[in-house]
Design an enzyme around this catalytic site. Sequence first.
Site, PDB file in Angstrom:
ATOM      1  N   SER A  41      63.090 -19.299  84.415  1.00  0.00           N
ATOM      2  CA  SER A  41      63.254 -20.503  83.607  1.00  0.00           C
ATOM      3  C   SER A  41      64.318 -21.417  84.208  1.00  0.00           C
ATOM      4  CB  SER A  41      63.687 -20.140  82.182  1.00  0.00           C
ATOM      5  OG  SER A  41      64.076 -21.320  81.484  1.00  0.00           O
ATOM      6  N   ASP A  84      56.919 -23.346  62.492  1.00  0.00           N
ATOM      7  CA  ASP A  84      57.190 -23.919  63.819  1.00  0.00           C
ATOM      8  C   ASP A  84      55.999 -23.745  64.752  1.00  0.00           C
ATOM      9  OD1 ASP A  84      59.634 -24.050  62.631  1.00  0.00           O
ATOM     10  OD2 ASP A  84      60.552 -22.478  63.861  1.00  0.00           O
ATOM     11  N   TYR A 116      70.919 -18.132  54.216  1.00  0.00           N
ATOM     12  CA  TYR A 116      69.455 -18.162  54.113  1.00  0.00           C
ATOM     13  C   TYR A 116      68.974 -17.020  53.208  1.00  0.00           C
ATOM     14  CZ  TYR A 116      64.566 -17.988  55.630  1.00  0.00           C
ATOM     15  OH  TYR A 116      63.195 -17.962  55.663  1.00  0.00           O
TER      16      TYR A 116
END
Length: 410
Positions: free
Chosen positions: A81, A191, A248
């Site tokens: 990457s 997502d 959360y």
Amino acid sequence: PSSPQWLDSWAPADGAERVRTLFARSFEGAGPDGVWFAPGRVNLIGEHTDYNAGLCLPTALPHRTYVALRARQDDVVRLVSAQTPDEPWEAKLADVAPGTVRGWGAYVAGVAWALARAGHEVRGFDAVVDSCVPFGAGLSSSASLECAFAVAIDDVSGLGLAADDEGRTQLVEACRRAENEIAGAPTGGLDQSAAMRCGEGTALLLDFRPGLSAVESGQPVPFEPASGGLELLVVDTRAPHALVDGQYGARRASCERAAEILGVDNLREIVPAELDDALAKLAPSDDDGVLARRVRHVVTETERTAAFAEHVAGGRVAEVGPLMTASHASLRDDYEVSCRELDLVVDTAVRAGAVGARMTGGGFGGSAIALVPKGDVGRVVAAVDGAFAAAGLTPPAFLLAPPSAGAGNG
Ligand code: ADP
Ligand code: MG
């Protein structure tokens, strides 16, 4: 004062060229079999509704993760990457299982693992990645990474799943499992659905009610801010996320507790007309009013999301502004997941001419969005940048986000 920092998206041909060049530098022999991409995303409205069987409305960014990939005959995966040049990654697919792999390659190998688990024949590959989706800004670089590999693996393995929406829902599921079970990060599929199923000039209305098929749960809605003379501006606050995990979990637990007291399976069952009755019913077990505030956010947020989708589908883009700003107030005051930086973006943007603005994503940092008349973008950006400087905060970064294509090749 320094000038505002822009995070520009790459022209698709430039993204493709970058990964082709990186591939040639990273691996010997023939070039890649092809180039694929998947976008980051922003949620326009509908926050903390996914785990309450509610609605949300993401759209894809022009910012994408690009992949160049060459299939192998064995089951080895080798990855490079441009974002993590010191961490080349390698594993055998046979060794990939929950808990066995670490590092960024887990997101990638996880997709191959999940497709294999779903019964598809998947072999190894050599691949490189480059991306203009910022990491950890709440714009879902992780889902764009997974989805770019999902369409690449789909293509070189001849699965054909990316060809239609039904097949794409299967790729979404593979990416969600990769992130949950192999990378070990909890996500509900929002997502991945956005990165895989959005299209140019559209947003995706996601409905998390149980009992809907995967295809039924995501409906495209035309969304063209430009048609109303508007730009969708994204502001990465660069705020450090603190305490996010515990917060959360606490929000989810409050919602579950409220549903239990109200005798419903999920808070979607509380329709807006019944909200006052529901709040009255909570009162005896809710001394500090926390449960009432959480429920009021969840119920009104799904109502605002439905109204937003109706406005944009009807071509009334500018009318969504007040819904965005009301969503932010609800997240700040009732759900209590905003932070100083997010509030500063929203207040400053609206004062400088945005028709609406709100935090996006889970909160406590990450990004905010604003819908801004084209001619006012420079003024809004300068105002937000100046407000951060005056407050002594890390400078934010700005992105323009015309609703863009979902994952594909090229
Ligand atoms: P985000 O909100 O951007 O999705 P996450 O923490 O969920 O934030 O995902 C970011 C992680 O995804 C990075 O730390 C890295 O492990 C991985 N990742 C995403 N994009 C890339 C990339 N282009 N190269 C390497 N790793 C990546
Ligand atoms: Mg992520």
